[in-house]
Design a protein around this motif. Sequence first.
Motif, PDB file in Angstrom:
ATOM      1  N   ALA A  86       0.851  -1.201   0.000  1.00 20.57           N
ATOM      2  CA  ALA A  86       0.000   0.000   0.000  1.00 20.57           C
ATOM      3  C   ALA A  86       0.882   1.245   0.000  1.00 20.57           C
ATOM      4  O   ALA A  86       0.629   2.207  -0.745  1.00 20.57           O
ATOM      5  CB  ALA A  86      -0.926  -0.010   1.210  1.00 20.57           C
ATOM      6  N   LYS A  87       1.931   1.202   0.818  1.00 16.84           N
ATOM      7  CA  LYS A  87       2.858   2.359   0.868  1.00 16.84           C
ATOM      8  C   LYS A  87       3.490   2.610  -0.493  1.00 16.84           C
ATOM      9  O   LYS A  87       3.618   3.749  -0.943  1.00 16.84           O
ATOM     10  CB  LYS A  87       3.970   2.106   1.892  1.00 16.84           C
ATOM     11  N   LYS A  88       3.898   1.528  -1.157  1.00 15.26           N
ATOM     12  CA  LYS A  88       4.534   1.679  -2.479  1.00 15.26           C
ATOM     13  C   LYS A  88       3.561   2.322  -3.473  1.00 15.26           C
ATOM     14  O   LYS A  88       3.940   3.186  -4.267  1.00 15.26           O
ATOM     15  CB  LYS A  88       4.981   0.311  -3.038  1.00 15.26           C
ATOM     16  N   LEU A  89       2.296   1.887  -3.446  1.00 17.49           N
ATOM     17  CA  LEU A  89       1.314   2.449  -4.392  1.00 17.49           C
ATOM     18  C   LEU A  89       1.010   3.909  -4.062  1.00 17.49           C
ATOM     19  O   LEU A  89       0.900   4.750  -4.961  1.00 17.49           O
ATOM     20  CB  LEU A  89       0.019   1.627  -4.386  1.00 17.49           C
ATOM     21  N   ILE A  98      -6.284   6.600  -7.416  1.00 15.59           N
ATOM     22  CA  ILE A  98      -6.307   5.207  -6.967  1.00 15.59           C
ATOM     23  C   ILE A  98      -6.725   5.163  -5.502  1.00 15.59           C
ATOM     24  O   ILE A  98      -6.238   5.947  -4.680  1.00 15.59           O
ATOM     25  CB  ILE A  98      -4.947   4.501  -7.194  1.00 15.59           C
ATOM     26  N   THR A  99      -7.680   4.249  -5.209  1.00  9.95           N
ATOM     27  CA  THR A  99      -8.226   4.090  -3.857  1.00  9.95           C
ATOM     28  C   THR A  99      -7.729   2.782  -3.294  1.00  9.95           C
ATOM     29  O   THR A  99      -7.896   1.730  -3.918  1.00  9.95           O
ATOM     30  CB  THR A  99      -9.767   4.093  -3.915  1.00  9.95           C
ATOM     31  N   LEU A 100      -7.103   2.846  -2.123  1.00  9.99           N
ATOM     32  CA  LEU A 100      -6.511   1.651  -1.513  1.00  9.99           C
ATOM     33  C   LEU A 100      -7.402   1.182  -0.368  1.00  9.99           C
ATOM     34  O   LEU A 100      -7.714   1.955   0.542  1.00  9.99           O
ATOM     35  CB  LEU A 100      -5.103   1.974  -0.995  1.00  9.99           C
ATOM     36  N   ILE A 101      -7.823  -0.099  -0.433  1.00  6.58           N
ATOM     37  CA  ILE A 101      -8.682  -0.648   0.616  1.00  6.58           C
ATOM     38  C   ILE A 101      -7.812  -1.367   1.647  1.00  6.58           C
ATOM     39  O   ILE A 101      -7.035  -2.256   1.280  1.00  6.58           O
ATOM     40  CB  ILE A 101      -9.668  -1.667   0.014  1.00  6.58           C
ATOM     41  N   VAL A 208       4.821  -1.471 -10.058  1.00  3.92           N
ATOM     42  CA  VAL A 208       5.238  -0.981  -8.737  1.00  3.92           C
ATOM     43  C   VAL A 208       5.270  -2.085  -7.686  1.00  3.92           C
ATOM     44  O   VAL A 208       6.179  -2.147  -6.862  1.00  3.92           O
ATOM     45  CB  VAL A 208       4.300   0.165  -8.272  1.00  3.92           C
ATOM     46  N   ILE A 209       4.264  -2.993  -7.697  1.00  4.24           N
ATOM     47  CA  ILE A 209       4.201  -3.995  -6.613  1.00  4.24           C
ATOM     48  C   ILE A 209       4.111  -5.441  -7.109  1.00  4.24           C
ATOM     49  O   ILE A 209       3.831  -6.345  -6.318  1.00  4.24           O
ATOM     50  CB  ILE A 209       3.004  -3.724  -5.649  1.00  4.24           C
ATOM     51  N   GLY A 210       4.320  -5.687  -8.388  1.00  2.00           N
ATOM     52  CA  GLY A 210       4.225  -7.066  -8.883  1.00  2.00           C
ATOM     53  C   GLY A 210       2.778  -7.480  -9.093  1.00  2.00           C
ATOM     54  O   GLY A 210       1.882  -6.635  -9.090  1.00  2.00           O
ATOM     55  N   PRO A 211       2.555  -8.814  -9.259  1.00  5.02           N
ATOM     56  CA  PRO A 211       1.241  -9.293  -9.712  1.00  5.02           C
ATOM     57  C   PRO A 211       0.070  -8.919  -8.808  1.00  5.02           C
ATOM     58  O   PRO A 211       0.169  -9.001  -7.597  1.00  5.02           O
ATOM     59  CB  PRO A 211       1.411 -10.818  -9.713  1.00  5.02           C
TER      60      PRO A 211
END
Length: 342
Positions: A86-89, A98-101, A208-211
């Motif tokens: 989440a931090k990376k995104l 972008i909304t992070l849940i 940024v974070i892989g798959p």
Amino acid sequence: MKTKIFHIVENDNLDQLNEAVTLLENDEVVAFPTETVYGLGASIDSEEAIDKIFKAKGRPNDNPLIVHISSLEMLDSLTDNFNYKAKKLAEAFWPGPITLIVEKKDKVSNKVSAGLSTIGIRMPNNKIALELIKRLKTPIAAPSANLSGKPSITDPKYLIEDLDKKVAGLILSDNSEIGIESTVINMSTPTPIILRPGYITKEDIEKVIGPVELSKGITTGENPEKPASPGMKYKHYSPNAQVILVGGSKEETRSKILNYIENNNKNIKVLLSRNSKEDYPEYLNVESLGNSVEEFSKNIYSALRQADKENIDILLIESLEIKDRTLAVIDRLLHASNYTVI
Ligand code: TXA
Ligand code: MG
């Protein structure tokens, strides 16, 4: 109810926002611009105001709200689970669409999360939105500002149409730059899952974070009983006109459209995703929404609303080729058309 209308653009004196902040501090709701679509906001500390959002929109109360922040420090009041990915995104894309849940803190009202243990958080990339949140000193919970089920609002004139006399404040600014809602991604599962495609694509995220996974049903039209994102199960983005998506090459689309119009006596309008208006007879009601997915996305919601002003019965919309970059707008078109594709 009397609605206070503010007209503010980004390089204006933002002190006008203080009055809107006072409304929010007094348990009222205020619509505001973001880079994606307009939002209808309440302080996350006011359950009274959050109730007012659901009431003004006619929103089902099992559909959670996104929490908007203006600084990373605000995360501390919302979650203890802002994990590494989440931090990376956030680092890569905030402020942005972008909304992070993530799992929420207990003290965040269940009215915001609609009873879920998670909340969606985003930092919008719009100076007025950021300044409003900063001056309130509290995150703002906000769904899109449209009445539930209607197309989202990207042109501020439609705020007045949907919300005048229903909410305390409307901040009218420029048209939204992006024009469709943020990407929603669940970061609380071992492999993050995209619940709603948006401007930030799967490929952008994977760099940024892989798959990551795409939630089942995004493009297929399945309508799961228990969708991962509660909002995905409702009728959405729909004008009064019946929307029909038309797929295929430029030539195939053209002949399907001409054929459809020939065999139908309703009031029909055509929205094109290519700059090919000249290929159609002049007497038909045809409009091109641009020649790129970005232009099309920016214009589509206002075009859906404009069709209702023109009393159109049927909107034939030229679809786009399914690709990483077009998925978000295709998702919205599939919802608007209730998966009617020819
Ligand atoms: O770009 C946007 O995201 C805009 C602007 C105003 O920020 N907001 C927006 O909000 O589109 P709304 O409420 O129209 O859509 C939020 C979506 C809904 O489908 C909702 O179900 C989902 O996000 N959502 C919110 N919180 C969630 C959670 N905790 N778990 C799963 N889905 C969630
Ligand atoms: Mg919405």
